[in-house]
Design an enzyme around this catalytic site. Structure first.
Site, PDB file in Angstrom:
ATOM      1  N   ARG A 179       5.536  -6.728  -7.222  1.00  0.00           N
ATOM      2  CA  ARG A 179       4.434  -7.549  -6.712  1.00  0.00           C
ATOM      3  C   ARG A 179       4.502  -8.999  -7.201  1.00  0.00           C
ATOM      4  O   ARG A 179       3.484  -9.637  -7.446  1.00  0.00           O
ATOM      5  CB  ARG A 179       3.078  -6.939  -7.088  1.00  0.00           C
ATOM      6  CG  ARG A 179       2.854  -5.550  -6.523  1.00  0.00           C
ATOM      7  CD  ARG A 179       2.851  -5.528  -5.003  1.00  0.00           C
ATOM      8  NE  ARG A 179       2.729  -4.155  -4.536  1.00  0.00           N
ATOM      9  CZ  ARG A 179       3.747  -3.339  -4.283  1.00  0.00           C
ATOM     10  NH1 ARG A 179       4.987  -3.788  -4.416  1.00  0.00           N
ATOM     11  NH2 ARG A 179       3.563  -2.110  -3.877  1.00  0.00           N
ATOM     12  N   SER A 256      -5.663  -3.756  -3.064  1.00  0.00           N
ATOM     13  CA  SER A 256      -5.565  -3.302  -4.454  1.00  0.00           C
ATOM     14  C   SER A 256      -5.793  -4.495  -5.380  1.00  0.00           C
ATOM     15  O   SER A 256      -5.021  -5.442  -5.370  1.00  0.00           O
ATOM     16  CB  SER A 256      -4.191  -2.688  -4.715  1.00  0.00           C
ATOM     17  OG  SER A 256      -3.985  -1.562  -3.879  1.00  0.00           O
ATOM     18  N   GLU A 360      -3.977  -8.468  -8.984  1.00  0.00           N
ATOM     19  CA  GLU A 360      -2.996  -8.772  -7.951  1.00  0.00           C
ATOM     20  C   GLU A 360      -3.355 -10.027  -7.163  1.00  0.00           C
ATOM     21  O   GLU A 360      -2.484 -10.838  -6.858  1.00  0.00           O
ATOM     22  CB  GLU A 360      -2.841  -7.572  -7.012  1.00  0.00           C
ATOM     23  CG  GLU A 360      -1.703  -7.723  -6.030  1.00  0.00           C
ATOM     24  CD  GLU A 360      -1.339  -6.414  -5.353  1.00  0.00           C
ATOM     25  OE1 GLU A 360      -0.939  -6.462  -4.180  1.00  0.00           O
ATOM     26  OE2 GLU A 360      -1.436  -5.357  -5.995  1.00  0.00           O
TER      27      GLU A 360
END
Length: 368
Positions: A179, A256, A360
């Site tokens: 990520r 998320s 995130e």
């Protein structure tokens, strides 16, 4: 705003009009993000790549801070807004080839995936239903159901803001990780377009995610027709509130909110012991990772005592009622309320299990 002391709004509007962009003052940024929070700022909308490049160059030359927004799905903007100009990336052309797709940065990501699947190209189907723009996908190495952008990216077109150079970069220049990439949390370059290499047979990427493989009646590692996989992925994501729906507040989120933590090998035994001390001797979901062992953030959040819908029906910022990994706006939450909820969840997981969760989304004007 601070930038008005450098150039007036009228001067800025005239400058940007020459680039093909349109400028509106005091736009509530909440309307440009999937979390639907964020204060005001001037917004310059760039409908073409030429307009985007010229606008960034003009703002940089005037030393005006800028914030790039396309789909706004990975942003948490503070309630005070942004002290500069928001550049709305709206170049959205998509070109399909025999074995790949070229998408400009502002193209809606799920529409890109849908077009590749409809054209009989396999590879992107596991990334169906993810909100946001094509240009944002390599920035954080978007991934889902066992597939990451880094596995399929052929090249990326970048504007170097320091030199003004426009060039194509290869994946090995982007420092991809879980990520993340060298583009994340950096304003050195602007993504203009992305190109992906796909499978002309129409077969999906190998199914590496247990839940998806089981839903398709397939063994892990097998492939299925890309269109079949896309439909199942959309169904699974919708069941978790991860497909945008204006009527469903569980989808008023940034997806998320925390990444799945990777624990170094040297700490794994201690972390497992801490978890078992709280939850008992049960199966703890873990996954191999290059630098350690990956744990499920959603599983940890639930076992730390944060149920779906926490802290309750009267809260304006709550965990999703479908998935504990999503922080949601129930209609009129503020950025401050969402950050407070994120801090509470992160502190609870750290206290119980000794694992620090990392956000995130990119935060602007507010910090976790």
């Amino acid at each position: 705003m601070r930038t008005s002391r450098v150039v007036s709004m009228d001067e800025l509007r005239a400058t940007l009009a020459a680039t093909g962009a349109t400028l509106r003052p005091d736009v509530p940024l909440a309307g440009l993000t999937t979390l639907r929070v964020g204060g005001p700022a001037p917004v310059a909308t760039c409908p073409t790549t030429d307009a985007l490049v010229a606008t960034v160059r003009a703002l940089d030359a005037a030393r005006i801070p800028l914030l790039l927004i396309a789909g706004g799905s990975n942003l948490l903007i503070g309630d005070a807004g942004f002290d500069g100009v928001v550049v709305r990336v709206a170049n959205d052309a998509v070109t399909l080839g025999a074995d790949g797709v070229l998408a400009e940065a502002g193209a809606d990501w799920d529409s890109v995936v849908a077009r590749t699947v409809a054209a009989g190209l396999g590879g992107l189907e596991c990334l169906s239903g993810i909100p946001g723009s094509a240009g944002a996908t390599p920035v954080q190495n978007v991934g889902a159901y066992g597939v990451e952008v880094a596995q399929l990216l052929r090249r990326i077109r970048l504007l170097d803001r320091a030199s003004g150079e426009i060039r194509w970069a290869t994946p090995d220049e982007l420092g991809f990780g879980y990520r993340t990439s060298v583009l994340k949390h950096s304003d050195a370059a602007v993504v203009l377009a992305v190109e992906f290499a796909l499978d002309p047979s129409g077969a999906s990427a190998p199914l590496r995610y247990r839940e998806l493989a089981a839903a398709l009646g397939a063994a892990e590692g097998e492939s299925r027709p890309a269109d079949q996989v896309r439909q199942v992925v959309l169904r699974l994501r919708a069941g978790k509130g991860m497909v945008l729906d204006p009527a469903d507040h569980d989808t008023w989120s940034a997806g998320s909110f925390f990444t799945n933590p990777v624990v170094p090998h040297a700490r794994v035994d201690a972390v497992l012991a801490a978890i078992r001390a709280h939850v008992g001797d049960i199966t703890i979901p873990t996954y191999p990772a290059p630098d350690g062992v990956k744990f499920s953030a959603g599983w940890l959040i639930e076992r730390a005592g944060f149920a779906k819908g926490y802290p309750g029906p009267d809260a304006r910022a709550r965990l999703s009622t479908k998935h504990t990994l999503a922080l949601t706006n129930r209609g009129d939450a503020t950025a401050a309320e969402l950050i407070a909820l994120a801090r509470t969840v992160r502190a609870g997981v750290a206290e119980r299990f000794g694992i620090r969760l990392e956000p995130e989304p990119v935060t602007v004007g507010i910090t976790l």
